[in-house]
Scaffold this motif. Structure first.
Motif, PDB file in Angstrom:
ATOM      1  N   PHE A 181       0.929  -1.061   0.034  1.00 50.24           N
ATOM      2  CA  PHE A 181       0.363  -0.337   0.153  1.00 50.24           C
ATOM      3  C   PHE A 181       0.643   0.868  -0.127  1.00 50.24           C
ATOM      4  O   PHE A 181       0.794   2.135  -0.925  1.00 50.24           O
ATOM      5  CB  PHE A 181      -0.872  -0.431   0.774  1.00 50.24           C
ATOM      6  CG  PHE A 181      -1.781   1.148   0.946  1.00 50.24           C
ATOM      7  CD1 PHE A 181      -2.911   1.336   0.432  1.00 50.24           C
ATOM      8  CD2 PHE A 181      -1.245   2.332   2.253  1.00 50.24           C
ATOM      9  CE1 PHE A 181      -3.562   2.584   0.424  1.00 50.24           C
ATOM     10  CE2 PHE A 181      -1.838   3.356   2.483  1.00 50.24           C
ATOM     11  CZ  PHE A 181      -3.523   3.260   1.320  1.00 50.24           C
ATOM     12  N   HIS A 182       1.831   1.257   0.688  1.00 52.95           N
ATOM     13  CA  HIS A 182       2.753   2.097   0.768  1.00 52.95           C
ATOM     14  C   HIS A 182       3.512   2.821  -0.189  1.00 52.95           C
ATOM     15  O   HIS A 182       3.878   3.345  -0.716  1.00 52.95           O
ATOM     16  CB  HIS A 182       4.000   2.323   1.868  1.00 52.95           C
ATOM     17  CG  HIS A 182       3.102   2.138   3.361  1.00 52.95           C
ATOM     18  ND1 HIS A 182       2.417   3.353   3.808  1.00 52.95           N
ATOM     19  CD2 HIS A 182       2.801   1.524   4.656  1.00 52.95           C
ATOM     20  CE1 HIS A 182       1.463   3.731   4.748  1.00 52.95           C
ATOM     21  NE2 HIS A 182       2.202   2.493   5.047  1.00 52.95           N
ATOM     22  N   LYS A 183       4.202   0.646  -0.661  1.00 51.25           N
ATOM     23  CA  LYS A 183       4.799   1.122  -1.913  1.00 51.25           C
ATOM     24  C   LYS A 183       4.113   2.057  -3.087  1.00 51.25           C
ATOM     25  O   LYS A 183       4.439   2.560  -4.487  1.00 51.25           O
ATOM     26  CB  LYS A 183       5.096   0.165  -2.462  1.00 51.25           C
ATOM     27  CG  LYS A 183       6.018   0.352  -3.906  1.00 51.25           C
ATOM     28  CD  LYS A 183       6.825  -1.165  -3.669  1.00 51.25           C
ATOM     29  CE  LYS A 183       7.545  -1.747  -2.766  1.00 51.25           C
ATOM     30  NZ  LYS A 183       8.237  -2.808  -3.006  1.00 51.25           N
ATOM     31  N   LEU A 184       2.921   1.564  -3.434  1.00 57.44           N
ATOM     32  CA  LEU A 184       2.192   2.404  -4.156  1.00 57.44           C
ATOM     33  C   LEU A 184       2.047   3.649  -3.782  1.00 57.44           C
ATOM     34  O   LEU A 184       1.758   4.870  -4.821  1.00 57.44           O
ATOM     35  CB  LEU A 184       0.025   1.662  -4.514  1.00 57.44           C
ATOM     36  CG  LEU A 184      -0.637   2.366  -5.389  1.00 57.44           C
ATOM     37  CD1 LEU A 184      -0.265   2.425  -6.924  1.00 57.44           C
ATOM     38  CD2 LEU A 184      -1.947   1.270  -5.642  1.00 57.44           C
ATOM     39  N   GLU A 185       1.746   4.316  -2.747  1.00 57.25           N
ATOM     40  CA  GLU A 185       1.620   5.494  -3.032  1.00 57.25           C
ATOM     41  C   GLU A 185       2.697   6.560  -2.891  1.00 57.25           C
ATOM     42  O   GLU A 185       2.814   7.925  -3.620  1.00 57.25           O
ATOM     43  CB  GLU A 185       1.676   6.087  -1.479  1.00 57.25           C
ATOM     44  CG  GLU A 185      -0.204   6.178  -0.490  1.00 57.25           C
ATOM     45  CD  GLU A 185       0.728   5.897   0.937  1.00 57.25           C
ATOM     46  OE1 GLU A 185      -1.198   6.808   1.246  1.00 57.25           O
ATOM     47  OE2 GLU A 185       1.008   5.921   1.799  1.00 57.25           O
ATOM     48  N   ILE A 186       4.163   5.645  -2.855  1.00 51.93           N
ATOM     49  CA  ILE A 186       5.184   6.450  -3.512  1.00 51.93           C
ATOM     50  C   ILE A 186       5.748   6.429  -4.711  1.00 51.93           C
ATOM     51  O   ILE A 186       5.813   7.642  -5.159  1.00 51.93           O
ATOM     52  CB  ILE A 186       6.544   5.585  -2.839  1.00 51.93           C
ATOM     53  CG1 ILE A 186       6.599   5.516  -1.294  1.00 51.93           C
ATOM     54  CG2 ILE A 186       7.717   5.726  -3.463  1.00 51.93           C
ATOM     55  CD1 ILE A 186       8.040   4.261  -0.808  1.00 51.93           C
ATOM     56  N   VAL A 187       4.941   5.162  -5.444  1.00 53.96           N
ATOM     57  CA  VAL A 187       4.407   5.446  -7.379  1.00 53.96           C
ATOM     58  C   VAL A 187       3.869   6.297  -7.894  1.00 53.96           C
ATOM     59  O   VAL A 187       4.112   7.159  -8.501  1.00 53.96           O
ATOM     60  CB  VAL A 187       4.435   3.986  -7.452  1.00 53.96           C
ATOM     61  CG1 VAL A 187       4.069   4.014  -9.521  1.00 53.96           C
ATOM     62  CG2 VAL A 187       4.927   2.712  -7.070  1.00 53.96           C
ATOM     63  N   ILE A 188       2.856   6.591  -7.056  1.00 54.97           N
ATOM     64  CA  ILE A 188       2.206   8.244  -7.574  1.00 54.97           C
ATOM     65  C   ILE A 188       2.888   9.224  -7.236  1.00 54.97           C
ATOM     66  O   ILE A 188       2.526   9.902  -8.239  1.00 54.97           O
ATOM     67  CB  ILE A 188       0.997   8.071  -6.817  1.00 54.97           C
ATOM     68  CG1 ILE A 188      -0.194   6.503  -6.918  1.00 54.97           C
ATOM     69  CG2 ILE A 188      -0.408   9.194  -7.060  1.00 54.97           C
ATOM     70  CD1 ILE A 188      -1.620   6.305  -6.261  1.00 54.97           C
ATOM     71  N   ASP A 189       3.707   9.511  -6.337  1.00 52.73           N
ATOM     72  CA  ASP A 189       4.361  10.586  -5.780  1.00 52.73           C
ATOM     73  C   ASP A 189       4.871  10.558  -6.541  1.00 52.73           C
ATOM     74  O   ASP A 189       5.399  11.844  -7.330  1.00 52.73           O
ATOM     75  CB  ASP A 189       4.464  10.277  -4.583  1.00 52.73           C
ATOM     76  CG  ASP A 189       3.715  11.078  -3.364  1.00 52.73           C
ATOM     77  OD1 ASP A 189       2.595  11.019  -3.644  1.00 52.73           O
ATOM     78  OD2 ASP A 189       3.278   9.916  -2.077  1.00 52.73           O
ATOM     79  N   TYR A 190       5.943   9.177  -7.006  1.00 54.64           N
ATOM     80  CA  TYR A 190       6.814   9.535  -7.903  1.00 54.64           C
ATOM     81  C   TYR A 190       7.025   9.893  -9.306  1.00 54.64           C
ATOM     82  O   TYR A 190       7.213  10.827  -9.645  1.00 54.64           O
ATOM     83  CB  TYR A 190       7.737   8.304  -8.080  1.00 54.64           C
ATOM     84  CG  TYR A 190       8.719   8.107  -9.172  1.00 54.64           C
ATOM     85  CD1 TYR A 190       9.695   8.713  -9.629  1.00 54.64           C
ATOM     86  CD2 TYR A 190       8.305   6.553  -9.873  1.00 54.64           C
ATOM     87  CE1 TYR A 190      10.694   8.866 -10.176  1.00 54.64           C
ATOM     88  CE2 TYR A 190       8.594   7.066 -11.019  1.00 54.64           C
ATOM     89  CZ  TYR A 190      10.213   7.722 -11.091  1.00 54.64           C
ATOM     90  OH  TYR A 190      11.048   6.929 -12.029  1.00 54.64           O
ATOM     91  N   ALA A 191       5.626   9.597  -9.981  1.00 50.01           N
ATOM     92  CA  ALA A 191       5.451   9.659 -10.804  1.00 50.01           C
ATOM     93  C   ALA A 191       4.602  10.723 -11.464  1.00 50.01           C
ATOM     94  O   ALA A 191       5.541  12.026 -12.547  1.00 50.01           O
ATOM     95  CB  ALA A 191       4.086   9.080 -11.816  1.00 50.01           C
TER      96      ALA A 191
END
Length: 214
Positions: A181-191
């Protein structure tokens, strides 16, 4: 003059607050990302019931329902964020991006299928030509959640139990779902951050070039 209330909800009107210590305010303007995190935090509260005793087994499905819904809302929020990135930084046509619908109407029509939501998010993510690839670990967890509950009904109403019981390590389950879940949050922020930075750099270069040629 006191402003009249509009669109009041009878359930909430029935219990007016009388003490600051018990006050909770309903706000209609939460983003999907904010709601996603609230569902995630609620899942953690439920997860605290897992203590190895038989009485805690019943909390498994409520926990999974909350986590699945948290992932669903986060994917939908991510889709909206990346589509707005395409509009804001990639000169995409909003009508084409949202199929001539309002963003919230568009995302509400995406349904509850986690893999369809993931595929749409990943398609936009890949179209942005980012250096980092979409993490396979997120896809793996979303896939097994999807296999267990394809339409967001199994965890709500109860899955048909297998003939033989499943012996699940709750600590490993909760840890893995939380990490992804937290990794998906990071992916969104990264993009979002990467494309925004790329656009800002390109705009600055264009301005420098125009200044040099004038």
């Amino acid at each position: 003059m006191t402003a009249s209330k509009t669109n009041s909800i009878a359930l909430f009107d029935r219990y007016p607050n009388t003490s600051p210590s018990t006050l909770v305010m309903y706000n209609r303007t939460y983003s999907l990302g904010e709601l996603s995190y609230a569902y995630y935090e609620s899942a953690l509260v439920v997860a605290n019931q897992f203590d190895g005793q038989a009485k805690s087994d019943i909390f498994l499905l409520p926990y999974l329902f909350l986590m699945r819904h948290a992932f669903e809302l986060l994917l939908k929020d991510g889709i909206l964020i990346l589509k707005n990135v395409q509009i804001q930084f990639c000169a995409s046509d909003p009508n084409e991006i949202y199929e001539n619908k309002k963003p919230l109407e568009y995302i509400q029509q995406r349904g509850h299928n986690l893999m369809k939501l993931l595929n749409e998010f990943r398609s936009i993510f890949n179209s942005l030509e980012l250096e980092e690839e979409f993490p396979r670990s997120i896809e793996s967890v979303l896939n097994i959640l999807h296999q267990a509950d394809r339409s967001s009904t199994e965890f709500r109403y109860g899955m048909q139990a297998d003939t033989d019981p499943s012996y699940i390590d709750s600590a490993s389950l909760c840890k893995d779902l939380s990490e992804q879940f937290h990794k998906l949050e990071i992916v969104i922020d990264y993009a979002y951050g990467t494309v925004k930075s790329r656009y800002s750099t390109q705009r600055q270069n264009d301005q420098t070039a125009r200044a040099a040629s004038s």
